[in-house]
Design an enzyme around this catalytic site. Structure first.
Site, short mmCIF file in Angstrom:
data_model
loop_
_atom_site.label_atom_id
_atom_site.label_comp_id
_atom_site.label_asym_id
_atom_site.label_seq_id
_atom_site.Cartn_x
_atom_site.Cartn_y
_atom_site.Cartn_z
N LYS A 1 21.32 81.66 99.04
CA LYS A 1 22.74 81.85 98.75
C LYS A 1 23.47 82.26 100.02
O LYS A 1 23.15 83.28 100.62
CB LYS A 1 22.95 82.91 97.67
CG LYS A 1 24.41 83.04 97.27
CD LYS A 1 24.60 84.06 96.17
CE LYS A 1 24.89 85.44 96.69
NZ LYS A 1 26.19 85.59 97.39
N LYS B 1 33.44 81.39 95.85
CA LYS B 1 34.31 81.86 94.74
C LYS B 1 35.77 81.47 94.94
O LYS B 1 36.65 82.34 95.05
CB LYS B 1 34.21 83.37 94.58
CG LYS B 1 32.80 83.90 94.34
CD LYS B 1 32.84 85.39 94.03
CE LYS B 1 31.48 86.00 93.86
NZ LYS B 1 30.69 86.10 95.10
N ASP C 1 42.65 79.72 93.63
CA ASP C 1 43.95 79.35 94.20
C ASP C 1 44.64 78.44 93.20
O ASP C 1 44.20 78.35 92.04
CB ASP C 1 43.71 78.64 95.56
CG ASP C 1 44.87 78.84 96.53
OD1 ASP C 1 46.03 78.62 96.11
OD2 ASP C 1 44.63 79.21 97.69
N THR D 1 29.69 91.32 88.70
CA THR D 1 28.70 92.31 88.24
C THR D 1 28.99 93.71 88.78
O THR D 1 28.38 94.68 88.33
CB THR D 1 27.28 91.87 88.66
OG1 THR D 1 27.35 91.32 89.98
CG2 THR D 1 26.71 90.86 87.72
N ARG E 1 19.91 92.70 98.47
CA ARG E 1 19.41 93.90 99.15
C ARG E 1 17.96 94.27 98.83
O ARG E 1 17.22 94.64 99.74
CB ARG E 1 20.38 95.06 98.91
CG ARG E 1 21.62 94.93 99.79
CD ARG E 1 22.78 95.77 99.33
NE ARG E 1 23.40 95.21 98.13
CZ ARG E 1 24.53 95.66 97.61
NH1 ARG E 1 25.17 96.66 98.18
NH2 ARG E 1 25.04 95.09 96.52
O1 C5P Z 1 22.45 92.76 97.31
P1 C5P Z 1 22.70 92.25 95.92
O2 C5P Z 1 21.43 91.79 95.21
O3 C5P Z 1 23.53 93.19 95.09
O4 C5P Z 1 23.57 90.93 96.17
C1 C5P Z 1 24.21 90.21 95.15
C2 C5P Z 1 24.88 89.01 95.73
O5 C5P Z 1 25.48 88.27 94.66
C3 C5P Z 1 26.02 89.32 96.71
O6 C5P Z 1 25.99 88.30 97.70
C4 C5P Z 1 27.28 89.21 95.89
O7 C5P Z 1 28.38 88.75 96.65
C5 C5P Z 1 26.88 88.15 94.86
N1 C5P Z 1 27.59 88.21 93.57
C6 C5P Z 1 27.58 89.33 92.77
N2 C5P Z 1 28.24 89.33 91.57
C7 C5P Z 1 28.91 88.24 91.15
C8 C5P Z 1 28.91 87.09 91.96
C9 C5P Z 1 28.23 87.11 93.17
O8 C5P Z 1 26.95 90.33 93.12
N3 C5P Z 1 29.50 88.22 89.97
#
Ligand code: C5P
Length: 225
Positions: A30, A59, A62, A116, A206
């Site tokens: 991603k 994402k 617009d 989330t 992470r």
């Molecule tokens: O580090 P972590 O596992 O929290 O990363 C989650 C990834 O998913 C990040 O890149 C974040 O931008 C993306 N994301 C998210 N929630 C969403 C859509 C995308 O956390 N609803």
């Protein structure tokens, strides 16, 4: 269920090293806003050379024509999945889906429902509705507009499928595979919960790239999947 690894590290070199360390595994990569703005198509080309499937997580949000113009350019980058905000509305979702459908090859198109990172209260402040109610409506709209699935938390995955179709895909960030720290995320879940809730794709950032041995964590996740 497929694993998407979020390449959210600080520099191109760090992201590429992480990807190289995961070479050969059956995973998606991603690429988010920061990396794409900084490293652009070059980064995508390097990932494609390693044969990873790519989810470009920009994402879009617009007016319909601007979103559809941008989505066409994204499709031409040759990536495999991308996303737009459902809150841009049905006309925007339809226009993007229609514009992509006439391309010779197109990425899977997902709609972002409720981030989330939102708690119930934070979500209510913005949308004046509960997460479940709004996500159900967003999903029906996105399904009717011809999108492939929704970005949502694990806790709405089943609801989305029940309101649309089992074949309408769900992609769930906020996964803490082995109950690691939730960081800035609010609605987190582990792999078993993601499985029980029928997630098609889980996104993990992470817990992988901050560990001392990212490959071992990914292999452990894949074995659980
Ligand atoms: O580090 P972590 O596992 O929290 O990363 C989650 C990834 O998913 C990040 O890149 C974040 O931008 C993306 N994301 C998210 N929630 C969403 C859509 C995308 O956390 N609803």
């Amino acid at each position: 269920m497929k694993l998407c690894v979020a390449l959210d590290m600080q520099s191109l070199d760090e992201n590429l090293n992480l990807a190289r360390g995961l070479n050969g595994l059956d995973i998606w990569m991603k690429v988010g806003l920061r990396s794409y703005l900084r490293d652009g198509a070059l980064f995508l080309t390097e990932l494609k050379k390693m044969n990873f499937k790519i989810f470009l997580d920009l994402k879009l949000h617009d007016i319909p024509n601007t979103m559809a113009d941008a989505a066409e350019v994204i499709a031409d980058l040759g990536i495999d999945m991308t996303n737009i905000h459902a809150s841009a509305g049905k006309r925007a979702m339809s226009e993007v889906a229609n514009r992509l459908s006439i391309k010779s090859s197109r990425p899977l198109l997902f709609a972002v429902s409720a981030l989330t990172s939102f708690s119930q209260d934070e979500f209510f402040d913005v949308y004046n509705e509960t997460i479940n109610n709004r996500v159900r409506k967003f999903s029906i709209d996105a399904y009717e507009c011809g999108l492939d699935g929704m970005v949502c938390s694990v806790f709405e995955s089943k609801l989305i499928k029940q309101s649309t179709s089992n074949s309408f895909l769900t992609l769930t960030p906020g996964i803490r595979p082995f109950k690691e720290s939730s960081d800035d995320q609010n609605r987190v879940a582990d792999i078993n919960t993601a499985k029980e809730n029928l997630s098609d794709f889980i996104v993990v950032g992470r817990p992988i790239y901050k560990s001392d041995n990212p490959r071992m964590v990914v292999e452990k996740i894949l074995s659980e999947i």
